[in-house]
Design a protein around this motif. Sequence first.
Motif, PDB file in Angstrom:
ATOM      1  N   SER A   1       3.338  77.385 123.620  1.00 35.38           N
ATOM      2  CA  SER A   1       4.406  78.197 124.208  1.00 35.38           C
ATOM      3  C   SER A   1       5.089  77.455 125.352  1.00 35.38           C
ATOM      4  CB  SER A   1       3.852  79.537 124.702  1.00 35.38           C
ATOM      5  OG  SER A   1       2.969  79.356 125.795  1.00 35.38           O
TER       6      SER A   1
ATOM      7  N   CYS B   1       8.891  78.977 124.796  1.00 35.85           N
ATOM      8  CA  CYS B   1       8.780  80.382 124.402  1.00 35.85           C
ATOM      9  C   CYS B   1       7.639  81.038 125.177  1.00 35.85           C
ATOM     10  CB  CYS B   1       8.538  80.511 122.895  1.00 35.85           C
ATOM     11  SG  CYS B   1       9.909  79.947 121.880  1.00 35.85           S
TER      12      CYS B   1
ATOM     13  N   ASP C   1       8.682  80.634 114.102  1.00 31.61           N
ATOM     14  CA  ASP C   1       7.459  81.390 114.373  1.00 31.61           C
ATOM     15  C   ASP C   1       6.450  81.118 113.269  1.00 31.61           C
ATOM     16  OD1 ASP C   1       5.564  83.169 115.275  1.00 31.61           O
ATOM     17  OD2 ASP C   1       7.048  84.685 115.823  1.00 31.61           O
TER      18      ASP C   1
ATOM     19  N   ARG D   1      12.459  82.292 116.979  1.00 28.81           N
ATOM     20  CA  ARG D   1      12.596  82.724 118.358  1.00 28.81           C
ATOM     21  C   ARG D   1      13.500  81.753 119.106  1.00 28.81           C
ATOM     22  NH1 ARG D   1       6.672  82.624 120.378  1.00 28.81           N
ATOM     23  NH2 ARG D   1       6.644  80.814 118.988  1.00 28.81           N
TER      24      ARG D   1
END
Length: 488
Positions: free
Chosen positions: A90, A95, A221, A233
């Motif tokens: 992430s 993200c 994703d 995303r």
Amino acid sequence: MRSGAVVQACQKVCRCLLSGFGGRGDGGQAERLTEGSSPLGGPLRPRAELSQGSESREASESAEGSEALLEICRRRHFLSGTKRHISRDSLLTGCHSGFGPLGIGLRKNLAAEWWSSVVVFREQQVLPVDALHHEPGPSLPGDSAFRLVSAETLREILQDKELSKEQLVAFLENLLKTSGKLRENLLHGALEHYVHCLDLVNKKLPYGLAQIGVCFHPVSDTKQTPDGVKSQRIGEKTEASLVWFTSARTASQWLDFWLRHRLLWWRKFAVSPSNFSSSDCQDEEGRKGNKLYYNFPWGKEPIETLWNLEDRELLHMYPGNVSQLYGRDGRKNVVPSVLSVNGDLDRGMLAYLYDSFQLTENSFTRKKNLHRKVLKLHPCLAPIKVALDMGRGPTVELRQVCQGLFNELLENGISVWPGYLETAQSSLELLYSKYDEMSILFTVLITEATLENGLIQLRSRDTTMKEMMHISKVKDFLTKYISLAKNL
């Protein structure tokens, strides 16, 4: 006598700075090991014994170290979000829940150092520019950027029951083609400013355009929707971009110059400079470039890219009127080559967090299994320079002294953590551990002795040494310390 002691204390702590950040000044030269010793201070073992199971042990230690660092970054508000939302992937893709107050401070300092190095202190002209977060224009084949579409317009099209399937598809394709898109990099915005900035520098080459801003990119994703379609995303990252315009004759030399400049710049702030490296690369069209990497515990990740884009991007941006693109290279008028120097400040910030994280023997306890966790960020990058606390004594008077020193430091641009405002009682050992994890350079302790003779206790993050200093000298010492760190 007192002023002489203060000068000696300042010099002693500054020497500790130079030794603590020795890698930053000597380019990462390794320390010499004595025979029969290891870098960790223990005896050396036979090669066969070391190789057996070493990979799995290193992987385990790397995973534990990464976990410990992410936990500190979350607990000390370098990163936002819960433990479940913070992971390596992430953070690398952008993200995540964003950065906490200390993370924002670190990124702000990193951006300021980049700006000073690339824009402010340059003999050649480098102009600041700004561009929109979205780019107008039609969609091109293979374009993966996110499009900006009005939800109301989209809803009206989908709810129009009179449209056939073919008409619906045509309407949607036309809507996507004509809508703006979120920018994926800062190059397009800089090229838009090229012509009128060329006039500002009297058409003289070379010159550059610099910008720092948020960019967006699609991230696939790993989870699929019930109908088997992978969702996407939006990943975000803060980029620092320099677009350099120079003649084709000198483009290769300038690319080499900027490669060396950027690599030395990243290494300047590192505890372990050798973890920053570079390699050559080439795009599908055969254009040459370079990538700068940081060697994370799991492997190398790119933090900056440099490309020689030649003149194609400019000619594509300004079709049909080549004369307005001409810049002066000596006595010749030429369409310049475009060099793109693009750094990911978010990933660079993550690199410095990993670089600065250290587990050392805890001087507060005799238990061998407990370690002192500290983030040894470079003094220029540390979001908070000094913590201000008070010891035992008359509370009102001590707090007044703290407030006076707090205001003096702030007025001189030194960021301060007002620990003296904390009402919950805590031991000094716990305070020092907290401030080490926050990467605070110094802790100033105001005590009853300060009221009597003006002396405060100054504790260093890097050495854990405690020095006595007159309160009137604190501001000058910290200013000199940070200035010295900039020039290492």
